[in-house]
Design a protein around this motif. Structure first.
Motif, short mmCIF file in Angstrom:
data_model
loop_
_atom_site.label_atom_id
_atom_site.label_comp_id
_atom_site.label_asym_id
_atom_site.label_seq_id
_atom_site.Cartn_x
_atom_site.Cartn_y
_atom_site.Cartn_z
N GLY A 80 -30.67 32.82 34.44
CA GLY A 80 -29.30 32.48 34.82
C GLY A 80 -29.10 32.22 36.30
N ILE A 81 -27.87 31.79 36.60
CA ILE A 81 -27.42 31.62 37.99
C ILE A 81 -26.24 32.57 38.19
N ARG A 82 -26.36 33.43 39.20
CA ARG A 82 -25.31 34.42 39.47
C ARG A 82 -24.54 34.04 40.73
N MET A 141 -33.20 21.06 43.14
CA MET A 141 -33.50 20.08 42.09
C MET A 141 -35.00 19.83 41.88
N ASP A 142 -35.80 19.90 42.98
CA ASP A 142 -37.23 19.61 42.84
C ASP A 142 -37.94 20.61 41.93
N ILE A 143 -37.39 21.80 41.81
CA ILE A 143 -38.10 22.78 40.97
C ILE A 143 -37.38 23.00 39.63
N LEU A 144 -36.33 22.21 39.37
CA LEU A 144 -35.62 22.31 38.07
C LEU A 144 -36.14 21.27 37.09
N GLY A 145 -35.72 21.38 35.85
CA GLY A 145 -36.06 20.37 34.84
C GLY A 145 -36.38 21.04 33.52
N PRO A 146 -36.19 20.33 32.41
CA PRO A 146 -36.43 20.93 31.09
C PRO A 146 -37.84 21.46 30.91
N GLU A 147 -38.81 20.88 31.63
CA GLU A 147 -40.20 21.36 31.52
C GLU A 147 -40.56 22.29 32.67
N ARG A 148 -39.61 22.50 33.59
CA ARG A 148 -39.94 23.29 34.80
C ARG A 148 -39.17 24.59 34.86
N ASP A 149 -37.85 24.46 34.87
CA ASP A 149 -37.01 25.64 35.07
C ASP A 149 -35.62 25.29 34.55
N VAL A 150 -35.11 26.12 33.65
CA VAL A 150 -33.88 25.82 32.92
C VAL A 150 -32.85 26.93 33.14
N PRO A 151 -31.88 26.72 34.03
CA PRO A 151 -30.87 27.77 34.29
C PRO A 151 -29.88 27.97 33.14
N ALA A 152 -29.08 29.01 33.27
CA ALA A 152 -28.06 29.38 32.28
C ALA A 152 -26.97 30.16 33.03
N GLN A 160 -18.54 25.71 32.30
CA GLN A 160 -18.17 24.59 33.17
C GLN A 160 -19.18 24.44 34.31
N VAL A 161 -19.62 25.57 34.85
CA VAL A 161 -20.62 25.52 35.92
C VAL A 161 -21.90 24.86 35.40
N MET A 162 -22.28 25.20 34.18
CA MET A 162 -23.49 24.59 33.59
C MET A 162 -23.30 23.08 33.40
N LYS A 184 -24.18 25.46 27.99
CA LYS A 184 -23.25 24.36 28.28
C LYS A 184 -22.13 24.35 27.25
N PRO A 185 -21.04 23.60 27.54
CA PRO A 185 -20.03 23.40 26.50
C PRO A 185 -20.67 22.70 25.29
N ILE A 186 -20.20 23.01 24.09
CA ILE A 186 -20.79 22.43 22.88
C ILE A 186 -20.71 20.90 22.92
N ALA A 187 -19.63 20.37 23.49
CA ALA A 187 -19.46 18.91 23.56
C ALA A 187 -20.54 18.23 24.39
N LEU A 188 -21.22 19.00 25.26
CA LEU A 188 -22.26 18.42 26.12
C LEU A 188 -23.66 18.84 25.71
N GLY A 189 -23.82 19.21 24.45
CA GLY A 189 -25.17 19.61 24.01
C GLY A 189 -25.38 21.11 24.01
#
Ligand code: NAD
Length: 424
Positions: A80-82, A141-152, A160-162, A184-189
């Protein structure tokens, strides 16, 4: 975070030290190879960023932000992100390691990470929060990504933050990448059932603990510290399931009624006012008194270091269900163990959230979304099996549930680390 009871020594309140104390104890029981010990105790990567934002009054303020990736041994990092006014790198480092152990306990293919920004979202406008989120995302951003690091989401952040994290990342890579964050909101996946998943998991762990202890659910008294995502959903589900919720709090203090609170009306008040202050029912109770009130199940679901050497002896609950991360210090563990309190540790008890986050990531990557009943069924299967795996590990090593969970997790991460070998 200011302690809500007594004044344990600063070393006891350092969450990274608290994590290491358990890690050391579990590694010793496990007979962990000294080379693996060195490798697993230190985070893989830590990033500190400065986040400049123009506030609504026209002044510029620079917020410190962090992202710590503890381990990628079992898969992409997850955590997560606090947003909180007192976030430190030490706290984020501990939370990142806990994510590694948590994902391993429930057997999902992620490593552990955590992020934090030292800011107080309750004192900021939505526009200011959005600016912080977008600049923070661009900076890491350089260390994020679906295959790298996935926040919550975590304390102080929400769906909304997500959505803003997802949008900012997607703008930079020039296409929509829903799987870069979960919660994320359900409308956005987003996934059905994600919002409720951590609280739901806490109630599943309560059910299994009661079975083990031969306790009845009817009339079982529950006290909950924290009324955010985890605490409020847990309260609502406990109430629905026939438990008697006798106390609940937020940062402003708590409400207590030994006969049981009217949870639907209390949650309606909370939703409208965003605080428990001003609620008409029950008596006021402070956060320190809540932790030691007469109850059968105690659910710390706010923040770290709440059950410490200063108050553990006075905890009256038979079962402690750790909705929060790190609510009990290592010193308090020993006191609770001696009293025979059954503790369902954070890395198991609140793992419902990351489990459904995993389902969300899977659904985003498939582009095919599941019914809520399927999400809940799969969540229950994973958590209940994990509870019994942890109990088996604890019994095998004649250890507490907490050490049982650490032993299980460290063994799993050690195995993937050994199999991958060292790239030098
Ligand atoms: P949240 O921001 O939605 O809610 C936090 C709640 O705790 C609020 O009611 C707040 O008023 C209260 N609080 C904050 N500081 C307090 C203090 N010092 N004393 C008493 N109450 C205080 O956060 P959340 O998402 O519900 O997270 C709560 C805890 O659960 C955190 O430790 C978090 O890391 C952990 N957790 C959350 C999730 C999740 O899916 N949201 C998953 C696993 C673990």
């Amino acid at each position: 975070m200011t302690p809500t009871s007594g004044a344990p020594a600063p070393a006891e309140r350092n969450p990274y030290e608290a994590m290491l104390r358990r890690f050391d104890a579990a590694a010793k029981i496990l007979g962990l190879d000294p080379n693996l010990y060195e490798l697993l105790k230190i985070p893989d990567r830590e990033l500190t960023v400065a986040i400049p934002v123009i506030l609504d009054d026209g002044s510029l303020r620079v917020f410190p932000g962090y992202r710590v990736q503890h381990s990628i041994s079992r898969g992409p990092c997850k955590g997560g992100i606090r947003f909180a006014p007192d976030v430190t790198i030490e706290e984020v480092r501990a939370l990142a390691a806990w994510m590694t152990w948590k994902c391993a306990v429930v057997g999902i293919p992620f490593g552990g990470a955590k992020g934090g920004v030292r800011c107080d979202p309750r004192k900021m406008s939505r526009r200011e929060v959005e600016q912080v989120v977008r600049r923070y995302t661009a900076s890491i951003m350089d260390i994020l990504g679906p295959e790298r690091d996935v926040p919550a989401p975590d304390m102080g952040t929400d769906e909304q933050v997500m959505a803003w994290v997802m949008d900012t990342y997607s703008m930079h890579v020039r296409h929509t990448v829903t799987a870069v964050v979960t919660g994320k909101p359900i409308a956005l996946g987003g996934s059905k059932g994600r919002r409720e998943s951590t609280g739901r998991g806490v109630t599943l762990m309560a059910r299994e603990a009661l079975k083990v202890l031969g306790m009845e659910r009817e009339g079982c008294r529950v006290a909950i510290q924290g009324a955010g995502n985890v605490g409020s959903i847990a309260a609502s589900l406990f109430h629905e399931q026939g438990y008697r919720v006798v106390a609940i709090s937020d940062v402003s203090g708590g409400i207590h009624d030994p006969e049981g609170l009217d949870i639907p009306s209390l949650l309606a008040h909370l939703q409208q006012r965003r605080t428990l202050e001003g609620y008409g029912g029950g008596d006021r109770i402070d956060n320190a008194a809540l932790l030691t009130c007469e109850c059968d199940l105690l659910v710390p679901a706010a923040t770290e270091n709440q059950i410490t050497s200063a108050n553990a002896e006075r905890v009256r609950a038979r079962v402690v269900l750790e909705g929060a991360n790190g609510p009990t210090t290592a010193e308090a563990d020993a006191i609770l163990d001696k009293k025979g309190t059954f503790v369902v540790p954070d890395i198991l008890c609140n793992a419902g959230g990351v489990t459904v986050s995993y389902f969300e990531w899977v659904q985003d990557r498939m582009g095919y979304f599941w019914e809520e009943s399927l999400v809940n069924e799969r969540l229950e299967r994973i958590l209940v099996n994990s509870f019994h795996d942890v109990r088996g590990s604890a019994e095998k090593h004649n250890a507490s549930m907490r050490l049982g969970a650490y032993i299980l997790a460290i063994a799993r991460v050690a195995e993937t680390t050994r199999l991958r070998g060292l790239y030098a």
